[in-house]
Design a protein around this motif. Structure first.
Motif, PDB file in Angstrom:
ATOM      1  N   ALA A 234       0.832  -1.205   0.000  1.00  0.00           N
ATOM      2  CA  ALA A 234       0.000   0.000   0.000  1.00  0.00           C
ATOM      3  C   ALA A 234       0.867   1.256   0.000  1.00  0.00           C
ATOM      4  O   ALA A 234       0.549   2.249  -0.669  1.00  0.00           O
ATOM      5  N   PHE A 235       1.979   1.205   0.724  1.00  0.00           N
ATOM      6  CA  PHE A 235       2.851   2.370   0.774  1.00  0.00           C
ATOM      7  C   PHE A 235       3.666   2.539  -0.505  1.00  0.00           C
ATOM      8  O   PHE A 235       4.062   3.652  -0.852  1.00  0.00           O
ATOM      9  N   TRP A 236       3.899   1.442  -1.212  1.00  0.00           N
ATOM     10  CA  TRP A 236       4.539   1.569  -2.523  1.00  0.00           C
ATOM     11  C   TRP A 236       3.637   2.332  -3.482  1.00  0.00           C
ATOM     12  O   TRP A 236       4.106   3.043  -4.384  1.00  0.00           O
ATOM     13  N   LEU A 237       2.318   2.179  -3.293  1.00  0.00           N
ATOM     14  CA  LEU A 237       1.351   2.857  -4.158  1.00  0.00           C
ATOM     15  C   LEU A 237       1.073   4.291  -3.712  1.00  0.00           C
ATOM     16  O   LEU A 237       0.223   4.970  -4.286  1.00  0.00           O
ATOM     17  N   LYS A 238       1.748   4.690  -2.621  1.00  0.00           N
ATOM     18  CA  LYS A 238       1.693   6.063  -2.105  1.00  0.00           C
ATOM     19  C   LYS A 238       0.273   6.479  -1.688  1.00  0.00           C
ATOM     20  O   LYS A 238      -0.413   5.713  -1.023  1.00  0.00           O
ATOM     21  N   ALA A 239      -0.175   7.656  -2.086  1.00  0.00           N
ATOM     22  CA  ALA A 239      -1.413   8.232  -1.543  1.00  0.00           C
ATOM     23  C   ALA A 239      -2.620   7.338  -1.774  1.00  0.00           C
ATOM     24  O   ALA A 239      -3.436   7.117  -0.863  1.00  0.00           O
TER      25      ALA A 239
ATOM     26  N   GLY B 105      -2.693   4.036  -2.339  1.00  0.00           N
ATOM     27  CA  GLY B 105      -2.574   2.807  -1.562  1.00  0.00           C
ATOM     28  C   GLY B 105      -2.844   3.034  -0.085  1.00  0.00           C
ATOM     29  O   GLY B 105      -3.544   2.248   0.558  1.00  0.00           O
ATOM     30  N   VAL B 106      -2.285   4.109   0.473  1.00  0.00           N
ATOM     31  CA  VAL B 106      -2.483   4.408   1.899  1.00  0.00           C
ATOM     32  C   VAL B 106      -3.950   4.723   2.191  1.00  0.00           C
ATOM     33  O   VAL B 106      -4.487   4.322   3.235  1.00  0.00           O
ATOM     34  N   THR B 107      -4.600   5.428   1.283  1.00  0.00           N
ATOM     35  CA  THR B 107      -6.027   5.751   1.464  1.00  0.00           C
ATOM     36  C   THR B 107      -6.862   4.474   1.479  1.00  0.00           C
ATOM     37  O   THR B 107      -7.720   4.287   2.362  1.00  0.00           O
TER      38      THR B 107
ATOM     39  N   LEU C  79      -9.968   0.440   4.373  1.00  0.00           N
ATOM     40  CA  LEU C  79     -10.183  -0.993   4.583  1.00  0.00           C
ATOM     41  C   LEU C  79      -9.996  -1.374   6.049  1.00  0.00           C
ATOM     42  O   LEU C  79     -10.790  -2.143   6.608  1.00  0.00           O
ATOM     43  N   THR C  80      -8.974  -0.814   6.687  1.00  0.00           N
ATOM     44  CA  THR C  80      -8.723  -1.118   8.102  1.00  0.00           C
ATOM     45  C   THR C  80      -9.867  -0.642   8.985  1.00  0.00           C
ATOM     46  O   THR C  80     -10.350  -1.373   9.862  1.00  0.00           O
TER      47      THR C  80
END
Length: 460
Positions: free
Chosen positions: A412-417, A419-421, A426-427
């Motif tokens: 998710a962090f590789w996908l940056k904004a 992915g993090v969103t 989801l969490t």
């Protein structure tokens, strides 16, 4: 912070009794009873530790010999979970992970989005591991703490969703297993069971200790099964007759002793768990019904768990040699495989067939994840001053660098904004959904306990 680090550094055998004694006194249990409960937990952990180390000492040379015999030449070196834990706790994220995760646990308890009271403080290093890798990727302590928090919350949700299976199939009432490594294999176990249960003929296949005992009595006995599997592994390693016999007897001892040590540990847990349940029922407290979160070591001795784990040692070495794209050489992590299958055994209802299928799927994926994360793991290790093994340029570990949960968070962090969103939404959804499920289960529990017949059922 210093006090927490000081207690944690004493090791689980001292830390856990102290935690349980303090919990007991806070719950107004008599000092003598709280003290004895804490001691029993410590004795159980020491017994489990000694027995697991006995298994590791016996299987390490066997694993070495199997690797040498088949001439496996792979570039990513397996440093095992102790090294991974040392790296995780040696970062800035590791220094903060315990108070952060304890706060998250308390908040989730108050908001009724979990019923797990996690006292397995040491294994919070799994969350620190994920956070440490993300901190390296993003060059941000804040994002590292955020990733560790996400790892913690998802782990708690999966622990909640497996409580009933842990009680029914591992015979551990009022116990949860919020162990980062163990929970990472659960989603695949759910998927495997879902698929297998919908295939005619295949869904009728069931291999458990009871069915094996019925048809092949010698294999149904945990000691006999351990001896047979230990001997087979030694034979594959081309060991001497003496070593074959020693490995067989050692594995028989492991299969026999571990369940007894786990039972002793549980003798210390029960007074605390029962007291918490009494308070919750008598006062309708803020937390509601509670399940005590413990290390997966409490059920690492289940016959199916140990049998599948030992069988997977040669299988995983074979997979390492043939899986396309794999560069990871499994070795140091092999003897920790039982911890991967504790919750898989529970979710698969104690069925060796479904557990084996899950093992094949998850460990194949683990090799590829271990390969993929090796550069970040190596960078993090070097940044903490960890000394790489002689001749090694790249390191990794099945626990926790081969687990799917940290890998998904890191992706998710590789996908940056974006992915993090997605990860954040989801969490939060999983936490909300888990809270909704817990409320439904609580209503069902209350209905069962107010039957006209006066029957009482104390399900977790």
């Amino acid at each position: 912070m210093f006090a927490i680090d000081y207690i944690v550094n004493m090791g689980a055998s001292v830390m856990m009794p102290l935690i349980f004694i303090i919990f007991g006194l806070l719950l107004r249990i008599k000092f003598s009873r709280a003290f004895k409960a804490g001691l029993m937990v410590g004795i159980g952990f020491i017994g489990l530790s000694i027995t697991v180390n006995l298994m590791i000492d016996a299987l390490t040379p066997i694993s070495h010999a199997i690797v040498d015999r088949f001439g496996l030449q792979l570039t990513v070196i397996d440093v095992g979970w102790p090294a991974a834990a040392a790296v995780a706790m040696g970062t800035r994220v590791g220094a903060l992970v315990i108070p952060v995760c304890v706060a998250i646990n308390i908040l989730m308890l108050y908001t009724r989005t979990t019923r797990v009271l996690n006292v397995d403080i040491w294994n919070l290093w799994h969350h620190a591991f994920t956070g440490s890798l993300v901190a390296i990727i993003t060059d941000s302590l804040g994002w590292g703490i955020f990733a560790a928090s996400v790892n913690c919350m998802i782990t708690m949700v999966i622990a909640d969703r497996t409580v009933k299976d842990v009680e029914k199939h591992l015979n551990l009432p009022s116990i949860a297993v919020p162990h980062g490594f163990s929970v990472s294999f659960v989603p695949v176990a759910w998927l495997v069971c879902h698929i297998v249960d919908r295939i005619p003929k295949v869904r009728d296949i069931r291999i458990d200790t009871e069915s094996v005992q019925k048809h092949l009595a010698i294999l149904g006995d945990p000691a006999s099964l351990g001896a047979i599997i230990g001997a087979i592994l030694a034979i594959i390693a081309h060991a001497s007759v003496r070593d074959i016999l020693q490995t067989a007897v050692t594995m028989a001892a492991v299969m026999t002793i571990i369940p007894r040590m786990a039972k002793m540990l549980m003798e210390g847990v029960y007074p605390i768990s029962e007291r918490i349940q009494e308070i919750a029922q008598a006062r309708a407290g803020s937390f509601g019904r509670i399940a005590i979160g413990l290390d997966s070591a409490v059920s690492v001795g289940h016959p199916v768990t140990l049998s599948v784990s030992m069988l997977m040692i040669p299988v995983m070495l074979l997979l390492a040699a043939v899986v396309p794209g794999n560069e990871f050489l499994p070795f140091a992590s092999l003897t920790g495989l039982p911890f991967a299958f504790v919750l898989v055994t529970a979710v698969c209802r104690g069925d060796m067939f479904r557990t084996l299928l899950t093992g094949l799927a998850t460990l194949t994926i683990a090799l590829l994840i271990g390969t993929r994360l090796a550069p970040i793991v190596t960078s993090t290790a070097v940044s903490t001053g960890f000394a790489l093994p002689d001749g090694a340029n790249s390191i990794s570990s099945i626990d926790y660098a081969g687990a799917m949960l940290p890998w998904a968070i890191i992706q998710a962090f590789w996908l940056k904004a974006v992915g993090v969103t997605v990860l954040s939404v989801l969490t939060l959804f999983l936490v909300w959904w888990n809270g909704k499920r817990l409320k439904q289960e609580d209503r069902q529990f209350e209905q069962r306990n107010t039957l006209p017949s006066g029957e009482n059922r104390h399900d977790v």
